[in-house]
Design a protein around this motif. Structure first.
Motif, PDB file in Angstrom:
ATOM      1  N   VAL A 318       0.557  -1.329   0.079  1.00  0.00           N
ATOM      2  CA  VAL A 318       0.407  -0.266  -0.020  1.00  0.00           C
ATOM      3  C   VAL A 318       0.611   1.263   0.016  1.00  0.00           C
ATOM      4  O   VAL A 318       1.775   1.349   0.759  1.00  0.00           O
ATOM      5  N   ALA A 319       0.584   2.425  -1.271  1.00  0.00           N
ATOM      6  CA  ALA A 319       1.605   3.702  -1.079  1.00  0.00           C
ATOM      7  C   ALA A 319       0.410   5.124  -1.321  1.00  0.00           C
ATOM      8  O   ALA A 319      -0.819   4.518  -1.877  1.00  0.00           O
ATOM      9  N   VAL A 320       0.202   5.607  -1.271  1.00  0.00           N
ATOM     10  CA  VAL A 320      -0.055   6.615  -1.100  1.00  0.00           C
ATOM     11  C   VAL A 320       1.100   7.809  -2.414  1.00  0.00           C
ATOM     12  O   VAL A 320       2.088   8.098  -2.167  1.00  0.00           O
ATOM     13  N   LEU A 321       0.167   8.507  -3.754  1.00  0.00           N
ATOM     14  CA  LEU A 321       0.808   9.104  -5.076  1.00  0.00           C
ATOM     15  C   LEU A 321       0.062   9.508  -5.681  1.00  0.00           C
ATOM     16  O   LEU A 321      -1.576   9.201  -5.953  1.00  0.00           O
ATOM     17  N   ASP A 322       0.037  11.326  -5.327  1.00  0.00           N
ATOM     18  CA  ASP A 322      -0.319  12.285  -5.653  1.00  0.00           C
ATOM     19  C   ASP A 322      -2.151  12.092  -4.916  1.00  0.00           C
ATOM     20  O   ASP A 322      -3.364  11.973  -5.995  1.00  0.00           O
ATOM     21  N   ASP A 323      -2.192  11.816  -3.595  1.00  0.00           N
ATOM     22  CA  ASP A 323      -3.091  12.004  -2.635  1.00  0.00           C
ATOM     23  C   ASP A 323      -4.010  10.905  -3.285  1.00  0.00           C
ATOM     24  O   ASP A 323      -5.509  10.930  -2.829  1.00  0.00           O
ATOM     25  N   LEU A 324      -3.853   9.734  -3.923  1.00  0.00           N
ATOM     26  CA  LEU A 324      -4.425   8.576  -4.274  1.00  0.00           C
ATOM     27  C   LEU A 324      -3.712   7.102  -3.502  1.00  0.00           C
ATOM     28  O   LEU A 324      -2.541   6.851  -3.689  1.00  0.00           O
ATOM     29  N   LEU A 325      -5.063   6.459  -3.240  1.00  0.00           N
ATOM     30  CA  LEU A 325      -4.611   5.259  -2.508  1.00  0.00           C
ATOM     31  C   LEU A 325      -4.101   4.683  -3.328  1.00  0.00           C
ATOM     32  O   LEU A 325      -5.382   4.027  -3.736  1.00  0.00           O
ATOM     33  N   TYR A 326      -2.461   2.900  -3.335  1.00  0.00           N
ATOM     34  CA  TYR A 326      -3.095   2.396  -4.206  1.00  0.00           C
ATOM     35  C   TYR A 326      -2.469   1.006  -3.026  1.00  0.00           C
ATOM     36  O   TYR A 326      -1.895   1.638  -2.457  1.00  0.00           O
ATOM     37  N   ALA A 327      -3.086  -0.238  -3.545  1.00  0.00           N
ATOM     38  CA  ALA A 327      -3.468  -1.570  -3.291  1.00  0.00           C
ATOM     39  C   ALA A 327      -2.828  -2.060  -4.157  1.00  0.00           C
ATOM     40  O   ALA A 327      -3.313  -2.757  -5.337  1.00  0.00           O
ATOM     41  N   VAL A 328      -1.554  -3.024  -3.821  1.00  0.00           N
ATOM     42  CA  VAL A 328      -0.791  -3.190  -5.568  1.00  0.00           C
ATOM     43  C   VAL A 328      -0.776  -4.640  -5.023  1.00  0.00           C
ATOM     44  O   VAL A 328      -0.149  -5.539  -4.025  1.00  0.00           O
ATOM     45  N   GLY A 329      -0.792  -5.733  -5.824  1.00  0.00           N
ATOM     46  CA  GLY A 329      -1.168  -6.913  -5.593  1.00  0.00           C
ATOM     47  C   GLY A 329      -1.491  -8.105  -4.256  1.00  0.00           C
ATOM     48  O   GLY A 329      -2.535  -7.385  -4.273  1.00  0.00           O
ATOM     49  N   GLY A 330      -0.522  -9.361  -3.351  1.00  0.00           N
ATOM     50  CA  GLY A 330      -0.973  -9.332  -2.461  1.00  0.00           C
ATOM     51  C   GLY A 330      -1.440 -10.831  -3.582  1.00  0.00           C
ATOM     52  O   GLY A 330      -1.481 -11.396  -4.028  1.00  0.00           O
ATOM     53  N   TYR A 343      -7.903   4.017  -4.652  1.00  0.00           N
ATOM     54  CA  TYR A 343      -9.248   4.300  -4.360  1.00  0.00           C
ATOM     55  C   TYR A 343      -8.982   6.499  -4.613  1.00  0.00           C
ATOM     56  O   TYR A 343      -8.102   6.458  -4.000  1.00  0.00           O
ATOM     57  N   GLU A 344      -9.712   6.524  -4.400  1.00  0.00           N
ATOM     58  CA  GLU A 344     -10.028   8.367  -4.770  1.00  0.00           C
ATOM     59  C   GLU A 344     -11.183   8.334  -3.715  1.00  0.00           C
ATOM     60  O   GLU A 344     -11.773   7.710  -2.889  1.00  0.00           O
ATOM     61  N   PRO A 345     -10.435   9.300  -2.785  1.00  0.00           N
ATOM     62  CA  PRO A 345     -10.730   8.834  -1.139  1.00  0.00           C
ATOM     63  C   PRO A 345     -12.428  10.253  -1.508  1.00  0.00           C
ATOM     64  O   PRO A 345     -13.077  10.428  -1.313  1.00  0.00           O
ATOM     65  N   GLN A 346     -12.446  11.001  -2.219  1.00  0.00           N
ATOM     66  CA  GLN A 346     -13.533  12.011  -2.725  1.00  0.00           C
ATOM     67  C   GLN A 346     -14.919  11.513  -3.182  1.00  0.00           C
ATOM     68  O   GLN A 346     -15.429  12.042  -2.605  1.00  0.00           O
ATOM     69  N   SER A 347     -14.350  10.309  -3.970  1.00  0.00           N
ATOM     70  CA  SER A 347     -15.907   9.870  -4.015  1.00  0.00           C
ATOM     71  C   SER A 347     -15.946   8.671  -4.007  1.00  0.00           C
ATOM     72  O   SER A 347     -16.747   7.952  -4.135  1.00  0.00           O
ATOM     73  N   ASN A 348     -14.527   7.714  -3.083  1.00  0.00           N
ATOM     74  CA  ASN A 348     -14.978   6.737  -2.074  1.00  0.00           C
ATOM     75  C   ASN A 348     -15.283   5.662  -3.240  1.00  0.00           C
ATOM     76  O   ASN A 348     -16.305   4.828  -2.864  1.00  0.00           O
ATOM     77  N   ARG A 349     -14.587   5.852  -4.373  1.00  0.00           N
ATOM     78  CA  ARG A 349     -14.641   4.714  -5.341  1.00  0.00           C
ATOM     79  C   ARG A 349     -12.955   4.236  -5.377  1.00  0.00           C
ATOM     80  O   ARG A 349     -12.113   4.367  -5.635  1.00  0.00           O
ATOM     81  N   TRP A 350     -12.691   2.451  -5.701  1.00  0.00           N
ATOM     82  CA  TRP A 350     -11.936   2.107  -5.690  1.00  0.00           C
ATOM     83  C   TRP A 350     -11.586   1.954  -7.564  1.00  0.00           C
ATOM     84  O   TRP A 350     -13.024   1.443  -7.994  1.00  0.00           O
ATOM     85  N   THR A 351     -11.008   1.995  -8.011  1.00  0.00           N
ATOM     86  CA  THR A 351     -10.488   1.735  -9.932  1.00  0.00           C
ATOM     87  C   THR A 351      -9.313   1.096 -10.159  1.00  0.00           C
ATOM     88  O   THR A 351      -9.194   0.984  -9.426  1.00  0.00           O
ATOM     89  N   LYS A 352      -9.947  -0.008 -10.801  1.00  0.00           N
ATOM     90  CA  LYS A 352      -8.634  -1.096 -11.702  1.00  0.00           C
ATOM     91  C   LYS A 352      -7.751  -0.145 -12.500  1.00  0.00           C
ATOM     92  O   LYS A 352      -8.086   1.146 -13.221  1.00  0.00           O
ATOM     93  N   VAL A 353      -6.590  -0.102 -12.034  1.00  0.00           N
ATOM     94  CA  VAL A 353      -5.029   0.179 -12.942  1.00  0.00           C
ATOM     95  C   VAL A 353      -4.399  -0.527 -14.321  1.00  0.00           C
ATOM     96  O   VAL A 353      -4.592  -2.096 -13.695  1.00  0.00           O
ATOM     97  N   ALA A 354      -3.660  -0.268 -14.445  1.00  0.00           N
ATOM     98  CA  ALA A 354      -2.989  -1.298 -15.258  1.00  0.00           C
ATOM     99  C   ALA A 354      -1.882  -2.554 -14.172  1.00  0.00           C
ATOM    100  O   ALA A 354      -1.663  -2.214 -12.937  1.00  0.00           O
ATOM    101  N   SER A 355      -2.263  -3.340 -15.094  1.00  0.00           N
ATOM    102  CA  SER A 355      -1.924  -5.066 -13.545  1.00  0.00           C
ATOM    103  C   SER A 355      -0.212  -4.658 -13.945  1.00  0.00           C
ATOM    104  O   SER A 355       0.367  -4.202 -14.846  1.00  0.00           O
ATOM    105  N   MET A 356       0.973  -5.499 -12.792  1.00  0.00           N
ATOM    106  CA  MET A 356       1.929  -5.124 -13.047  1.00  0.00           C
ATOM    107  C   MET A 356       2.267  -6.893 -14.051  1.00  0.00           C
ATOM    108  O   MET A 356       1.473  -7.007 -14.222  1.00  0.00           O
ATOM    109  N   SER A 357       3.601  -7.367 -14.494  1.00  0.00           N
ATOM    110  CA  SER A 357       4.110  -7.701 -15.309  1.00  0.00           C
ATOM    111  C   SER A 357       4.210  -9.114 -14.323  1.00  0.00           C
ATOM    112  O   SER A 357       3.963  -9.851 -15.069  1.00  0.00           O
ATOM    113  N   THR A 358       4.087  -9.368 -13.661  1.00  0.00           N
ATOM    114  CA  THR A 358       5.027 -10.151 -12.513  1.00  0.00           C
ATOM    115  C   THR A 358       3.764  -9.648 -11.408  1.00  0.00           C
ATOM    116  O   THR A 358       3.466  -9.184 -10.762  1.00  0.00           O
TER     117      THR A 358
END
Length: 519
Positions: A318-330, A343-358
């Motif tokens: 988990v990390a924060v970039l540009d005030d957005l919360l990222y959940a990575v792998g697991g 995660y976008e706190p203002q809209s209270n929504r999770w959206t998918k972004v590009a997947s890692m290669s691994t």
């Protein structure tokens, strides 16, 4: 039937610009430095109050076909004349410092606002004082206000910059006099002032009494006031400075008299509340991975549920970039994951972004230079030495240089503009080794090993020092802490916790009126 053409203004402007480029019907030549710029008076007068006054008044230039314009950059003038004919301009780092003064001279309010908005976005602790002075020189009040606020809020980083050391005394006083200065304690203000004085001691020694009057010495701890301030030779050698120290001592030693001693130096600063909150993301509960997320607000002392992730995730990074919360792998309870959610706190929504290669479980994540790094982990077959970097501008992951060692359950942190990867476990055993990544060279280099092997180690930077906390050495759960000295390239023991911890989370909190604390 009434008709209004949307095309007419644009087409007319394009036609007039074509006339200018062919030097047809031009009735004035602007001479700026070595350049001759052909133009039409009516266009210039319509766009610029400066030219309107020049061409419609009784000035000599109103009758001249060639007009010399002084005190303006040649290229900036060309860009502004182009804007007058095209309504388009590109403001960038290489031209903003010449465009803004030129726009001020020509009274092009719109361009002034665009330049100021660009500079607002460029504000950084390393340049905010220069931008502040630039805004003050050119009477850009809104930019000056924003730069002032940025400087106050980020003072703890600003005071380390070269720009701070080069400030004239009057500007330094303006900054440290503010009630809104965001500092953990008044000790930081005192240390900043003394660093500034010693940066150019021959010229600034005599300015110390004037500047020190704006440090709120009565707010210091008695130990610091007596042991550090009162013992400083620069302070001891000046009568005004000694008087200020005595005033602070009286304030601290005579609490019953404090109501009679109130003044600017006894008024507490007002640290700016950032509105920061804490998120707990995923994990393992009742024998399975979970997707739920909670948010803790320190101001209300409440935990509240927020939108759940689309995937169950344990061992997630988990990390924060540009005030957005990222959940990575697991791991979702049945498979290792390479997917990422944001995660976008203002809209209270999770959206998918590009997947890692691994696929990565036990991955370490960190943010450096506007990129999100995913370091090591396990793909279900073996620990990984591969590293990927996410660019939010392109929504793509890019492979970067791999680590020298395969690592899962490692510690990772940003320190001195480099990415440090510490400990973890490879195919066979827990690791004591460490390495760091330089993004400018795209290369990892070894760092001296810790004294203990540490898998599931916590890694954090506290008061400018890199600390490795707890972990598992293959036999014992650890409560010891090691601290890294980059100059000597050594680790040394730094005490221990009350309890042994494997996989403990660490975070740094800036506490009021004291140093940073590790939690």
């Amino acid at each position: 039937m009434a008709y209004s053409s949307d095309k007419h203004p644009r087409q007319t402007l394009e036609a007039i610009n074509s006339l200018r480029k062919r030097r047809e019907l031009c009735d004035v030549v602007l001479i700026v430095g070595d350049r001759r710029i052909y133009a039409h008076r009516v266009i210039l007068a319509a766009c610029s109050p400066y030219f309107h006054a020049m061409f419609t008044g009784e000035l000599a230039e109103s009758r001249q076909t060639e007009v010399i314009i002084r005190d303006i950059d040649e290229r900036a003038m060309e860009l502004l004349i182009d804007f007058a004919y095209t309504s388009q301009i590109t403001v960038e780092e290489s031209n903003v410092q010449t465009l803004l003064p030129a726009a001020c001279l020509l009274q092009l309010q719109e361009i002034q606002e665009v330049c100021c908005e660009f500079l607002k976005r460029q504000l950084d602790p390393s340049n905010c004082l220069g931008i502040r002075a630039f805004a003050d020189t050119h009477a850009c009040r809104e930019l000056l206000r924003v730069a002032d606020k940025f400087t106050q809020h980020n003072f703890q980083e600003v005071m380390e910059s070269e720009e701070f050391m080069l400030l004239p005394a009057n500007q330094l006083i303006d900054i440290i006099s503010s009630d809104e200065l965001n500092v953990r304690s008044e000790e930081q203000v005192y240390n900043a002032v003394m660093s500034w004085v010693r940066y150019n001691l021959p010229e600034r020694r005599n300015q110390l009494p004037m500047v020190l009057q704006h440090v709120r010495l009565p707010l210091l701890s008695p130990k610091f006031l007596v042991g550090t301030v009162g013992a400083d030779l620069l302070v001891k050698s000046d009568e005004t400075c000694r008087d200020l120290v005595d005033e602070a001592k009286n304030y601290l030693l005579l609490p019953q008299e404090r109501p009679l001693m109130q003044g600017p130096r006894t008024r507490p600063r007002k640290p700016i509340r950032c509105g920061e909150v804490l998120f707990a993301v995923g994990g393992w509960c009742s024998g399975d991975a979970i997707s739920s997320v909670e948010r803790y607000d320190p101001q209300t002392h409440e935990w509240r549920m927020v939108a759940s992730m689309s995937k169950r995730r344990c061992g997630v990074g988990v990390a924060v970039l540009d005030d957005l919360l990222y959940a990575v792998g697991g791991h979702d309870g049945s498979s290792y994951l390479n997917s990422i959610e944001r995660y976008e706190p203002q809209s209270n929504r999770w959206t998918k972004v590009a997947s890692m290669s691994t696929r990565r479980l036990g991955v370490a994540v960190a943010v450096l230079g506007g990129y999100l790094y995913a370091v090591g982990g396990s793909d279900g077959t073996s620990p990984l030495n591969s590293v990927e970097r996410y660019d939010p501008r392109t929504n793509r992951w890019y492979p970067i240089a791999p680590m020298g060692t395969r690592r899962k359950h490692l510690g990772c942190s940003v320190y001195n503009d480099k990415l440090y990867a510490v400990g973890g476990r490879d195919d066979a055993t827990e690791l004591s080794s460490a390495e760091c990544y330089d993004p400018r060279m795209n290369a990892w280099s070894p760092v001296v090993a810790m004294s203990s092997r540490r898998s599931g180690v916590g890694l954090a930077v506290v008061n400018g020092q890199l600390l490795a906390v707890g972990g598992f050495d293959g036999t014992t759960y650890l409560k010891t802490i090691e601290i890294y000295d980059p100059d000597a390239n050594t680790w040394r023991m730094y005490g221990g916790m009350n309890y042994r911890r494997l996989g403990g989370g660490v975070g740094v909190v800036k506490m009021p009126q004291c140093e940073s604390h590790l939690w």
